[in-house]
Design a protein around this motif. Sequence first.
Motif, PDB file in Angstrom:
ATOM      1  N   GLN A  27      18.160  -0.219  -1.048  1.00 40.96           N
ATOM      2  CA  GLN A  27      18.635  -0.458  -2.414  1.00 40.96           C
ATOM      3  C   GLN A  27      17.531  -1.044  -3.303  1.00 40.96           C
ATOM      4  O   GLN A  27      17.817  -1.558  -4.384  1.00 40.96           O
ATOM      5  N   GLY A  28      16.290  -0.980  -2.841  1.00 41.36           N
ATOM      6  CA  GLY A  28      15.166  -1.392  -3.671  1.00 41.36           C
ATOM      7  C   GLY A  28      14.792  -2.858  -3.597  1.00 41.36           C
ATOM      8  O   GLY A  28      13.984  -3.330  -4.402  1.00 41.36           O
ATOM      9  N   VAL A  29      15.371  -3.598  -2.650  1.00 44.12           N
ATOM     10  CA  VAL A  29      14.997  -5.006  -2.490  1.00 44.12           C
ATOM     11  C   VAL A  29      13.690  -5.056  -1.702  1.00 44.12           C
ATOM     12  O   VAL A  29      13.601  -4.530  -0.592  1.00 44.12           O
ATOM     13  N   LYS A  30      12.678  -5.681  -2.268  1.00 46.57           N
ATOM     14  CA  LYS A  30      11.334  -5.652  -1.699  1.00 46.57           C
ATOM     15  C   LYS A  30      11.155  -6.721  -0.629  1.00 46.57           C
ATOM     16  O   LYS A  30      11.396  -7.904  -0.885  1.00 46.57           O
ATOM     17  N   PRO A  31      10.720  -6.345   0.578  1.00 49.46           N
ATOM     18  CA  PRO A  31      10.391  -7.357   1.581  1.00 49.46           C
ATOM     19  C   PRO A  31       9.228  -8.226   1.098  1.00 49.46           C
ATOM     20  O   PRO A  31       8.239  -7.717   0.546  1.00 49.46           O
ATOM     21  N   CYS A  32       9.341  -9.519   1.294  1.00 50.32           N
ATOM     22  CA  CYS A  32       8.332 -10.468   0.817  1.00 50.32           C
ATOM     23  C   CYS A  32       7.954 -11.417   1.949  1.00 50.32           C
ATOM     24  O   CYS A  32       8.780 -11.772   2.784  1.00 50.32           O
ATOM     25  N   GLY A  33       6.696 -11.854   1.925  1.00 53.41           N
ATOM     26  CA  GLY A  33       6.198 -12.716   2.980  1.00 53.41           C
ATOM     27  C   GLY A  33       5.964 -14.141   2.534  1.00 53.41           C
ATOM     28  O   GLY A  33       6.298 -14.554   1.418  1.00 53.41           O
ATOM     29  N   LEU A  34       5.327 -14.895   3.415  1.00 56.72           N
ATOM     30  CA  LEU A  34       5.096 -16.318   3.167  1.00 56.72           C
ATOM     31  C   LEU A  34       4.186 -16.569   1.976  1.00 56.72           C
ATOM     32  O   LEU A  34       4.294 -17.600   1.314  1.00 56.72           O
ATOM     33  N   GLY A  35       3.272 -15.636   1.702  1.00 60.58           N
ATOM     34  CA  GLY A  35       2.362 -15.818   0.577  1.00 60.58           C
ATOM     35  C   GLY A  35       3.112 -15.894  -0.741  1.00 60.58           C
ATOM     36  O   GLY A  35       2.917 -16.826  -1.533  1.00 60.58           O
ATOM     37  N   ALA A  36       3.991 -14.919  -0.985  1.00 52.79           N
ATOM     38  CA  ALA A  36       4.786 -14.926  -2.209  1.00 52.79           C
ATOM     39  C   ALA A  36       5.757 -16.096  -2.224  1.00 52.79           C
ATOM     40  O   ALA A  36       6.006 -16.710  -3.269  1.00 52.79           O
ATOM     41  N   ARG A  37       6.289 -16.425  -1.066  1.00 50.69           N
ATOM     42  CA  ARG A  37       7.224 -17.555  -0.988  1.00 50.69           C
ATOM     43  C   ARG A  37       6.550 -18.841  -1.453  1.00 50.69           C
ATOM     44  O   ARG A  37       7.153 -19.667  -2.146  1.00 50.69           O
ATOM     45  N   ASP A  38       5.268 -18.994  -1.108  1.00 49.54           N
ATOM     46  CA  ASP A  38       4.563 -20.215  -1.481  1.00 49.54           C
ATOM     47  C   ASP A  38       4.257 -20.255  -2.972  1.00 49.54           C
ATOM     48  O   ASP A  38       4.423 -21.302  -3.618  1.00 49.54           O
ATOM     49  N   THR A  39       3.805 -19.158  -3.557  1.00 45.54           N
ATOM     50  CA  THR A  39       3.521 -19.184  -4.998  1.00 45.54           C
ATOM     51  C   THR A  39       4.805 -19.307  -5.810  1.00 45.54           C
ATOM     52  O   THR A  39       4.821 -19.944  -6.863  1.00 45.54           O
TER      53      THR A  39
END
Length: 365
Positions: A220-232
């Motif tokens: 459904q277009g939800v982008k997987p995100c990692g720890l890098g984006a979580r931190d910023t």
Amino acid sequence: MSAATPKHTVLHPVHLEAGAKMVDFGGWDMPLSYGSQIEEHHAVRRQAGMFDVSHMLNIDICGPDARAYLSRLLANDVAKLTVPGKALYSCMLNAEGGVIDDLITYFFDENTWRVVVNAGTADKDLAWMQNAAASEHFNVVITPRRDLAMIAVQGPQARERVWSVRPDWAPATQALKPFNGVYVAEDTLVARTGYTGEDGFEIVLPADQAKSFWQDLQAQGVKPCGLGARDTLRLEAGMNLYGQEMDESVHPLISGLAWTVSFKNADRAFIGREAIEQATIDRTLVGVKLLERGVMRGHMKLRTPQGEGELTSGSMSPTMSVSIGMARVPAGVQAGDQVQVEIRGKWLPAEVVKMPFVRNGEIVA
């Protein structure tokens, strides 16, 4: 399992199949990014992104003494929790007032509670909690729930994307207020919480259902995100990270967390209360924005009008296109003060700003 062997969440194979760059985080092999960390960050600010947070530990606390036990254990006051599903953010302190961990507590009924603790401190937290219960003879049962997975879906479109893949959850969650959770099925808790400064859900569900839920969201277009984006994202939102803004050596009143400590009930003797009531408040945590090109990082030195300080976190802000950070500085430093940051041997100008830097996708600092 030895300390040298990283632990895996149930979604670990999915991350590998997606080509994620993996790193050790609190003893867990976790995705740093799936490609572009910047794109992942913007996806959460503009549409919706999802994070595997199954490395965090859900701990059930049940029994007739549960409320009294948590009242003793936590610096914030669980007396605030009277509505089923309501959540409370708090620190758990040691006797010296240092932060063992920051966590979220959920109330379901007088005998049924849950706390969600950080991955890197989970074993330590569990041991501390069990010892506190046993040493003071609280009648509670403390159960770590490693049979559960946890996925955070965050962003302005996050809730709608969740409803699109699990429409049967919508009736119970459409009216859910921030910092509240509700069970939509057995062992499936949907909470309107997050660590990004955006709206969304954190969903706890049986581990064997995590992969299909993750893949349905991705479709459904939800982008997987990692720890890098979580931190910023959390940095832009002005949210503390355990081990950087606070740890066992600093108490919450100098970590920007005074709002999480409740002294209202004079008779509530929570662990660490006496120590922090007697502590000298000589430092504070502030937001800092760099005024020249460069990137601030944790542990860099600051010069302020009141004396030296130190960055606890720092990064380039993808939303603001400047470097931002948090810093522990002498008390009295306040928003608007001009400071200097030492970057590669040079002192660069910066400004103290009120946090958060970004709220609901809008720059506010």
